[in-house]
Design a protein around this motif. Structure first.
Motif, PDB file in Angstrom:
ATOM      1  N   GLU A 156       0.822  -1.214   0.000  1.00  0.00           N
ATOM      2  CA  GLU A 156       0.000   0.000   0.000  1.00  0.00           C
ATOM      3  C   GLU A 156       0.859   1.268   0.000  1.00  0.00           C
ATOM      4  O   GLU A 156       0.376   2.351  -0.343  1.00  0.00           O
ATOM      5  CB  GLU A 156      -0.946   0.015   1.199  1.00  0.00           C
ATOM      6  CG  GLU A 156      -0.292   0.234   2.560  1.00  0.00           C
ATOM      7  CD  GLU A 156       0.421  -0.995   3.104  1.00  0.00           C
ATOM      8  OE1 GLU A 156       1.116  -0.868   4.132  1.00  0.00           O
ATOM      9  OE2 GLU A 156       0.264  -2.079   2.493  1.00  0.00           O
ATOM     10  N   ASP A 192      -0.120  -6.146  -8.967  1.00  0.00           N
ATOM     11  CA  ASP A 192      -0.453  -7.148  -7.957  1.00  0.00           C
ATOM     12  C   ASP A 192      -1.283  -8.290  -8.534  1.00  0.00           C
ATOM     13  O   ASP A 192      -1.033  -9.457  -8.229  1.00  0.00           O
ATOM     14  CB  ASP A 192      -1.198  -6.490  -6.793  1.00  0.00           C
ATOM     15  CG  ASP A 192      -1.612  -7.497  -5.735  1.00  0.00           C
ATOM     16  OD1 ASP A 192      -0.723  -8.124  -5.130  1.00  0.00           O
ATOM     17  OD2 ASP A 192      -2.830  -7.667  -5.533  1.00  0.00           O
ATOM     18  N   THR A 239      -1.764  -9.420  -1.556  1.00  0.00           N
ATOM     19  CA  THR A 239      -3.187  -9.345  -1.272  1.00  0.00           C
ATOM     20  C   THR A 239      -3.786 -10.728  -1.518  1.00  0.00           C
ATOM     21  O   THR A 239      -3.179 -11.562  -2.186  1.00  0.00           O
ATOM     22  CB  THR A 239      -3.879  -8.315  -2.179  1.00  0.00           C
ATOM     23  OG1 THR A 239      -3.721  -8.715  -3.544  1.00  0.00           O
ATOM     24  CG2 THR A 239      -3.274  -6.922  -1.987  1.00  0.00           C
TER      25      THR A 239
END
Length: 428
Positions: free
Chosen positions: A110, A120, A272
């Motif tokens: 982030e 990502d 993630t």
């Protein structure tokens, strides 16, 4: 007798030649990076391949290219984090800082620029389910705007991602059997246990107390104590090296002292959807994943020319790696090598119409198949189940060779999926 002596002489000369080749490669590594990393030490039993590997890795991480150096190492961190490969995450975190990267980015994904965060999704897909790579992913990354990517930048990024994903397989595959046991997560986001390669690089004392992800310390220490058989012609006099004189019949010891940045970046902060992982390639009627047929899109006929055109010379370097690993002298027969290669591609959804897959079951024992699949598809210190490798009779160099095959087959598979998606974008 003369014939026997001549044969022995040729064997000795060949061994000495291989040692000379390895020592020269290690010397180059010492000069360029200040250390001989654990990966290179493992690959040293196959100097022909090691030379090709180091040349490619140096090119994509350090030579001219569309991406700035900090971006390259950050992308490598993102790739290694998908498999919780502490060795590569910490290695590239330190290199990221050495080339001027912003320490704040190491707080996690982030904190990185939007352009890097956009990678990502394709990082996640290529690492775990590469058959999901689609033209739409490429289109999203290449939209116009400051935060988006050029085609040349994206190709270099994809090559780095695939290179590091496959290198994670090699790192875990060449570790001790305990490396395949799930590692317990440390509380408060502290780094998990170091893998075998961390110990090889001297990183055995890891603080167990909570630590800020971007925290780093600088200290002078012995990076490595490597036994090198350096000839006089290979000796390099450099202020950072302290050479101890070679004693009769003993190898030369090299101690490298450098100012090293130790960075404890937590791999979990760069990913993630941590539960997104490898799944069996779907063959059920309700799923619509199509088998990737090499006859329709191959490295030789399609991938090589595309990647070489968009990222100058990388196609030749990658092609040399693929050829080197399949032509290395080995106890394994050509049929067994092909079975290993095609089996890895098969579990990743790639099929060869002209290959009899019955040979896979004939040539590969069940334990070996389990090991290959584990290392190729989920080399993750936190998820990989215990999977013994029944290759005890083989020499260390032969076990390493199997892991080289796994790494290169996986690398080519990821590149094929990514380059096919890029081709579809370009002709759409």
């Amino acid at each position: 007798i003369a014939s026997h002596v001549s044969s022995m002489y040729r064997s000795v000369m060949m061994v000495n030649g291989e040692k000379e080749r390895v020592s020269l490669l290690f010397t180059k590594s010492l000069v360029s990076t200040g250390s001989v990393d654990a990966v290179s030490q493992q690959m040293a039993s196959h100097p022909q391949y090691l030379e090709s590997f180091l040349r490619t890795q140096h090119y994509i991480l350090h030579m001219d290219g569309p991406l700035p150096l900090p971006y390259r190492h950050y992308i490598a961190i993102m790739a290694a984090a998908r498999h919780h490969c502490n060795y590569l995450v910490y290695l590239h975190s330190a290199q990221f800082l050495r080339v001027g990267g912003d320490p704040l980015w190491l707080h996690g994904l982030e904190a990185a620029p939007p352009r890097l965060r956009l990678l990502d999704h394709i990082n996640k897909v290529l690492a775990h389910q590469p058959w999901l790579t689609a033209c739409s992913h490429i289109q999203t990354l290449l939209k116009s705007g400051e935060q988006y990517w050029s085609l040349a930048e994206l190709v270099q990024a994809v090559v780095i991602l695939a290179h590091c994903h496959s290198l994670c397989s090699f790192v875990f595959g060449c570790g001790t059997k305990s490396d395949l046991v799930p590692l317990s997560k440390s509380p408060n986001g502290t780094p998990p246990t170091f893998c075998h390669f961390d110990a090889a690089n001297g990183n055995t004392n890891v603080p167990q107390s909570p630590i800020t992800p971007s925290e780093h310390i600088t200290r002078r220490r012995v990076m490595d104590q490597t036994r090198l058989y350096l000839s006089d012609s290979c000796r390099v006099k450099c202020s950072m090296f302290f050479f101890f004189e070679k004693m009769p019949c003993l190898p030369l010891f090299v101690c490298i002292f450098i100012e090293e940045v130790i960075c404890f970046a937590d791999p979990t902060r760069f990913i993630t959807e941590p539960d997104f992982c490898y799944q069996e390639f779907a063959r059920r009627e309700e799923d619509h994943f199509q088998v990737f047929r090499v006859q329709d899109y191959s490295w030789e006929d399609h991938g090589f020319s595309l990647v070489n055109r968009l990222y100058s010379d990388i196609g030749h370097l990658l092609d040399d790696r693929f050829r080197s690993v399949t032509t290395l002298p080995s106890l394994h027969s050509p049929d067994l090598k092909r079975a290993i290669w095609n089996y890895i591609h098969c579990v990743l959804g790639i099929r060869y119409d002209d290959y009899d897959y019955g040979e896979v079951n004939q040539l590969l024992e069940r334990d070996l198949k389990l090991y290959i699949k584990a290392v190729a598809c989920f080399p993750d210190a936190t998820k990989t189940p215990v999977c013994p490798l029944s290759m005890a009779p083989l020499k260390s160099s032969e076990r390493i060779y199997v892991n080289l095959l796994i790494m290169e087959a996986r690398l080519q598979a990821e590149l094929l999926y990514a380059l096919r998606a890029i081709t579809q974008y370009m002709i759409a």
